[in-house]
Scaffold this motif. Structure first.
Motif, short mmCIF file in Angstrom:
data_model
loop_
_atom_site.label_atom_id
_atom_site.label_comp_id
_atom_site.label_asym_id
_atom_site.label_seq_id
_atom_site.Cartn_x
_atom_site.Cartn_y
_atom_site.Cartn_z
N VAL A 160 -3.00 4.90 -2.91
CA VAL A 160 -4.08 5.58 -2.21
C VAL A 160 -3.88 7.09 -2.37
CG1 VAL A 160 -5.27 5.87 -0.01
CG2 VAL A 160 -4.13 3.70 -0.54
N THR A 220 -5.03 -0.01 -8.11
CA THR A 220 -3.89 -0.93 -8.13
C THR A 220 -3.12 -0.78 -9.43
OG1 THR A 220 -5.06 -2.54 -6.75
CG2 THR A 220 -3.16 -3.33 -7.97
N ALA A 231 -0.19 2.64 5.51
CA ALA A 231 0.60 2.48 4.29
C ALA A 231 1.93 1.79 4.58
CB ALA A 231 0.85 3.84 3.65
N VAL A 248 -1.05 -0.97 -4.40
CA VAL A 248 -2.31 -0.29 -4.17
C VAL A 248 -1.98 1.16 -3.83
CG1 VAL A 248 -4.41 -0.17 -2.79
CG2 VAL A 248 -3.40 -2.39 -3.34
N GLU A 266 -8.57 4.55 -4.08
CA GLU A 266 -7.62 3.45 -4.17
C GLU A 266 -7.63 2.84 -5.56
OE1 GLU A 266 -7.94 0.41 -1.29
OE2 GLU A 266 -7.77 1.74 0.45
N ARG A 324 0.85 -1.19 0.00
CA ARG A 324 0.00 0.00 0.00
C ARG A 324 0.89 1.24 0.00
NH1 ARG A 324 -5.34 -0.47 1.07
NH2 ARG A 324 -5.46 1.65 1.90
#
Length: 492
Positions: free
Chosen positions: A308, A297, A335, A306, A295, A257
């Motif tokens: 954000v 990917t 994250a 991913v 979000e 993330r």
């Protein structure tokens, strides 16, 4: 053949001729007798095997001893002929009570054991869409099948010895793979690369155990002495090599993330759109346009990332924007890596310093955006986050984007190249079991080096063997199987 009675309620044997034998048993839990466990193999199950939604084709899958009989009751071939295994036939599914045609289909019967479950399997390929699929499934259930539980088709493949537990988990990883590299890692596991390595280590331990057991059980037979230290060290080194692949392997499976943070209007949404190669976030000159967390990917050199995009962090009286700011702070906390975006066309502000303080202590990259405009800020002028790499780019023009992706890759992998061949540990459960096995092997080494009796050494070796068996399924419990297969969709 060795037997392990499981608290979960069924008895598994080691792999013999590559077939895992399974016997459902009565068992006692906490002194109370229970009935047979739920894993029955003698009934026929059915489910929709394709995703929910509209599509060109939808498939209803049936597995079990009555699969062909159910197909005979419902299927009317356009040209009557005997069913041949693994050969598609064109015709219609017909309600046997009313004679109404439910769908125009292609049907295939696959005779055991050359099927996914090693049982008789039927697949009915009809039109995509929930109405026709549910209608066909309803008739199949009325004809004698039971609705399959999540993952029950793959569970039967495991219980019938077609695949082991690690391979069964790889089926789900193949379905959920988000990058080509992740798919290849899952396919290697499905092909048995990891299982072969696990069984090799387990067999080495079993050989040592056999020798120690002979010493314990038959002392009068003068069993020749054997130095087991080299064998234990070889197993330990083998397990360490596998564990060393886990962090990178789990990156391919689970991804990372990455949160894009910064004050309003520094170009966070523009950066997200550039990384995705399409417009996902709204971009305007009005500060505070992004009020929620977005979000998406993307694929960064085979790693699913991913990304954000967060609301600009600042003090605000706007209730909705304030909620977005709090979600941005939560995104920073969750994250694996933070991209702190700064506006290179303006000097640093108090808001920049405040956001950097929130990022302090987390893996981060400082991104100097808007380098296509007259410069007011350079990497050397950024006093905070000294350990974080600096990347200069223009999200508007797309310049510097390759350098940012390269830096993201270096930060999440340590710059190591992902292995392309051989066994790769991609599952946290497997890593934990391997680590337990290694700990027990190291303990056995210490016990042996201390000159303690063989009985003490075998305690840790048995635990190591069981830990490895949890990966491939030889010593899996019912609770473990329930946990693993409940993650599957119905029909798989």
């Amino acid at each position: 053949m060795s037997f392990v009675i499981l608290n979960g309620g069924f008895l598994l044997t080691d792999f013999v001729s590559n077939t895992l034998q399974v016997q459902l048993t009565q068992h006692h839990i906490a002194g109370k007798e229970t009935g047979p466990v739920a894993y029955a193999l003698d009934d026929t199950i059915a489910a929709i095997a394709t995703p929910v939604g509209e599509g060109g084709i939808g498939i209803v899958r049936i597995s079990g001893p009555e699969a062909l009989a159910i197909l005979r009751r419902l299927f009317r071939p356009a040209r009557p002929r005997p069913f041949e295994s693994h050969r598609l036939m064109y015709g219609h599914i017909v309600d046997p009570h009313t004679g109404d045609v439910v769908d125009e289909v292609m049907a295939v019967y696959m005779r055991a054991p050359h099927t996914y479950t090693r049982q008789d399997v039927v697949e009915i390929h009809g039109h995509g869409g929930m109405a026709p699929l549910r209608a066909v499934l309803s008739l199949v259930l009325s004809a004698g099948a039971r609705l399959a539980e999540p993952g029950e088709m793959t569970l039967r493949a495991f219980l019938n010895g077609r695949i082991d537990l690690a391979q069964a988990e790889a089926v789900l990883d193949v379905v959920r793979a988000r990058t080509e590299a992740g798919l290849q890692a899952a396919l290697r596991q499905l092909g048995g690369h990891l299982s072969d390595d696990i069984r090799h280590a387990r067999q080495m331990l079993l050989d040592v155990l056999a020798h120690l057991t002979a010493l314990i059980d038959f002392p009068e037979d003068d069993v020749p002495p054997q130095d087991i230290a080299p064998d234990l060290e070889r197993v330990a080194a083998h397990l360490e090599r596998l564990i060393a692949t886990a962090d990178r392997g789990m990156l391919l499976r689970e991804g990372v993330r990455v949160a894009i943070v910064g004050r309003p209007n520094v170009g966070k949404s523009s950066l997200l759109n550039r990384l995705l190669r399409h417009d996902r976030a709204i971009v305007t000159d009005i500060p505070g346009t992004t009020r929620d967390v977005l979000e998406e990917t993307l694929n960064v050199r085979g790693i699913p990332v991913v990304v954000v995009d967060t609301a600009g962090i600042r003090q605000t009286q706007d209730v909705v924007e304030a909620i977005g700011v709090e979600r941005s702070r939560a995104a920073i906390a969750q994250a694996d890596l933070v991209l702190l975006v700064l506006d290179a066309s303006q000097p640093l502000t108090d808001e920049d310093h405040a956001i950097a303080a929130e990022v302090e202590g987390r893996p981060a990259i400082v991104v100097l955006n808007k380098t296509d405009l007259p410069r007011r800020l350079f990497p050397d002028n950024v006093p905070f986050l000294p350990a974080a790499p600096r990347v200069e780019l223009s999200a508007q023009q797309g310049e510097g984007l390759d350098r940012l992706e390269e830096t993201i890759f270096e930060q999440v992998t340590g710059g190591h190249v992902m292995p392309l061949h051989g066994a790769l540990v991609t599952n946290p459960r497997h890593k934990a079991a391997l680590q337990r096995a290694l700990d027990h092997v190291r303990a056995a080494q210490s016990t042996y080096a201390a000159g303690l009796p063989a009985d003490f050494i075998t305690i840790d070796l048995h635990s190591a063997v069981n830990a490895l068996g949890e990966i491939t399924g030889e010593t899996a419990t019912e609770d473990l199987l329930d946990t693993i297969f409940s993650r599957f969709c119905i029909g798989k």
